[in-house]
Design a protein around this motif. Sequence first.
Motif, mmCIF file in Angstrom:
data_model
loop_
_atom_site.group_PDB
_atom_site.id
_atom_site.type_symbol
_atom_site.label_atom_id
_atom_site.label_comp_id
_atom_site.label_asym_id
_atom_site.label_seq_id
_atom_site.Cartn_x
_atom_site.Cartn_y
_atom_site.Cartn_z
ATOM 1 N N THR A 76 0.830 -1.207 0.000
ATOM 2 C CA THR A 76 0.000 0.000 0.000
ATOM 3 C C THR A 76 0.863 1.255 0.000
ATOM 4 N N THR A 77 1.911 1.239 0.807
ATOM 5 C CA THR A 77 2.817 2.389 0.853
ATOM 6 C C THR A 77 3.530 2.586 -0.474
ATOM 7 N N ILE A 78 4.038 1.497 -1.036
ATOM 8 C CA ILE A 78 4.739 1.570 -2.322
ATOM 9 C C ILE A 78 3.812 2.132 -3.401
ATOM 10 N N GLY A 79 2.568 1.654 -3.419
ATOM 11 C CA GLY A 79 1.614 2.156 -4.396
ATOM 12 C C GLY A 79 1.306 3.627 -4.199
ATOM 13 N N ALA A 80 1.149 4.034 -2.946
ATOM 14 C CA ALA A 80 0.862 5.442 -2.646
ATOM 15 C C ALA A 80 2.017 6.350 -3.054
ATOM 16 N N GLN A 81 3.224 5.793 -3.071
ATOM 17 C CA GLN A 81 4.393 6.563 -3.504
ATOM 18 C C GLN A 81 4.547 6.581 -5.016
ATOM 19 N N GLY A 82 3.675 5.865 -5.722
ATOM 20 C CA GLY A 82 3.673 5.941 -7.176
ATOM 21 C C GLY A 82 4.231 4.738 -7.908
ATOM 22 N N ASP A 83 4.827 3.775 -7.191
ATOM 23 C CA ASP A 83 5.381 2.593 -7.846
ATOM 24 C C ASP A 83 4.292 1.521 -7.920
ATOM 25 N N LEU A 84 3.341 1.745 -8.822
ATOM 26 C CA LEU A 84 2.175 0.870 -8.896
ATOM 27 C C LEU A 84 2.529 -0.526 -9.403
ATOM 28 N N ALA A 85 3.505 -0.620 -10.286
ATOM 29 C CA ALA A 85 3.880 -1.931 -10.825
ATOM 30 C C ALA A 85 4.433 -2.831 -9.726
ATOM 31 N N ARG A 86 5.291 -2.293 -8.879
ATOM 32 C CA ARG A 86 5.839 -3.093 -7.795
ATOM 33 C C ARG A 86 4.763 -3.424 -6.761
ATOM 34 N N ALA A 87 3.901 -2.444 -6.467
ATOM 35 C CA ALA A 87 2.812 -2.694 -5.524
ATOM 36 C C ALA A 87 1.907 -3.798 -6.042
ATOM 37 N N GLN A 91 1.058 -7.399 -4.316
ATOM 38 C CA GLN A 91 -0.320 -7.749 -3.985
ATOM 39 C C GLN A 91 -0.766 -9.019 -4.706
ATOM 40 N N GLU A 92 -0.307 -9.215 -5.920
ATOM 41 C CA GLU A 92 -0.632 -10.443 -6.642
ATOM 42 C C GLU A 92 -0.036 -11.656 -5.927
ATOM 43 N N ARG A 93 1.168 -11.502 -5.392
ATOM 44 C CA ARG A 93 1.782 -12.600 -4.645
ATOM 45 C C ARG A 93 0.988 -12.886 -3.368
ATOM 46 N N ILE A 94 0.537 -11.839 -2.703
ATOM 47 C CA ILE A 94 -0.281 -12.020 -1.495
ATOM 48 C C ILE A 94 -1.551 -12.791 -1.838
ATOM 49 N N VAL A 95 -2.207 -12.418 -2.933
ATOM 50 C CA VAL A 95 -3.429 -13.094 -3.348
ATOM 51 C C VAL A 95 -3.155 -14.566 -3.653
ATOM 52 N N GLU A 96 -2.014 -14.843 -4.285
ATOM 53 C CA GLU A 96 -1.654 -16.231 -4.595
ATOM 54 C C GLU A 96 -1.550 -17.088 -3.334
ATOM 55 N N LEU A 97 -1.040 -16.510 -2.266
ATOM 56 C CA LEU A 97 -0.806 -17.251 -1.033
ATOM 57 C C LEU A 97 -1.977 -17.191 -0.060
ATOM 58 N N ALA A 98 -2.896 -16.257 -0.285
ATOM 59 C CA ALA A 98 -3.917 -15.941 0.716
ATOM 60 C C ALA A 98 -4.803 -17.123 1.074
ATOM 61 N N ALA A 99 -5.257 -17.871 0.080
ATOM 62 C CA ALA A 99 -6.189 -18.961 0.360
ATOM 63 C C ALA A 99 -5.564 -20.018 1.265
ATOM 64 N N ASP A 100 -4.271 -20.296 1.057
ATOM 65 C CA ASP A 100 -3.593 -21.283 1.900
ATOM 66 C C ASP A 100 -3.403 -20.778 3.323
ATOM 67 N N ASN A 114 -9.440 -7.115 -2.885
ATOM 68 C CA ASN A 114 -9.956 -5.750 -3.002
ATOM 69 C C ASN A 114 -8.817 -4.743 -3.123
ATOM 70 N N ASN A 115 -7.764 -4.949 -2.339
ATOM 71 C CA ASN A 115 -6.602 -4.062 -2.415
ATOM 72 C C ASN A 115 -5.924 -4.152 -3.779
ATOM 73 N N LEU A 116 -5.795 -5.377 -4.279
ATOM 74 C CA LEU A 116 -5.202 -5.559 -5.608
ATOM 75 C C LEU A 116 -6.027 -4.839 -6.662
ATOM 76 N N ALA A 117 -7.335 -4.962 -6.577
ATOM 77 C CA ALA A 117 -8.204 -4.302 -7.550
ATOM 78 C C ALA A 117 -7.993 -2.791 -7.556
ATOM 79 N N GLY A 118 -7.784 -2.209 -6.363
ATOM 80 C CA GLY A 118 -7.535 -0.776 -6.294
ATOM 81 C C GLY A 118 -6.267 -0.371 -7.020
ATOM 82 N N THR A 119 -5.229 -1.176 -6.885
ATOM 83 C CA THR A 119 -3.973 -0.882 -7.571
ATOM 84 C C THR A 119 -4.124 -1.067 -9.075
ATOM 85 N N VAL A 120 -4.816 -2.126 -9.479
ATOM 86 C CA VAL A 120 -5.060 -2.367 -10.901
ATOM 87 C C VAL A 120 -5.827 -1.197 -11.517
ATOM 88 N N ALA A 121 -6.821 -0.693 -10.791
ATOM 89 C CA ALA A 121 -7.577 0.465 -11.275
ATOM 90 C C ALA A 121 -6.688 1.698 -11.379
#
Length: 209
Positions: A76-87, A91-100, A114-121
């Motif tokens: 979230t911090t990285i995205g707020a600083q403008g590095d959306l690709a890294r954020a 977040q995609e990695r978090i989503v991959e691991l989240a269900a487990d 939901n957080n990932l969707a915000g960054t994608v938008a």
Amino acid sequence: MSDIAEQEVRVEALRRSRGEEHSETLAALLDLAELMWKEGRLAAARPIEEQVVTARLRLFGEKHADTLKAMGKLATTIGAQGDLARARAMQERIVELAADVWGEDGRDTWRALNNLAGTVAAQGDLIAARELLVATLAAMTRLWGEEDGDSLAAMGNLAAVLWQVGERDEAFWLQEQVVETRRRVSGDADPATRAAVVAFELMQRDSGF
């Protein structure tokens, strides 16, 4: 003494008594970073969050709730600083691991999506963001109902994306539901209610409704 100064004192005390990488110390560091975030001091918060992520990765590995939560805050911090690709990548990695870690229907699993969707938008990929939010909102309302705070957050995010892609009638209706529900559940003084009202008023001014 400010809240940040008090928390810095607490962190130093924990470092001395428990150690740099004790769970309480790391949790206190994240609390400190959050206080800095609230004051807009992202440049100060980020290295603290990076320290916690590094420590938790070493101590627990990726597939651990504490690690994923720290990664989420850093993303979230990285995205707020403008590095959306890294954020987004984080977040995609978090989503991959989240269900487990949290389960397929865990609240934190759907919050991560939901957080990932915000960054994608924010990257301008509105169609992909819409698909993520439709799935997220459907799951959240099924699990926790339409009046749940996370459901309402996802509904507001979807309304914003629909507005941007030109589906304004649907967006306006969704945002109106968010405002009405938040007022009924939390009252007009609640910060989330006020934010929803502001978004709704912007839609009204922009559309002439």
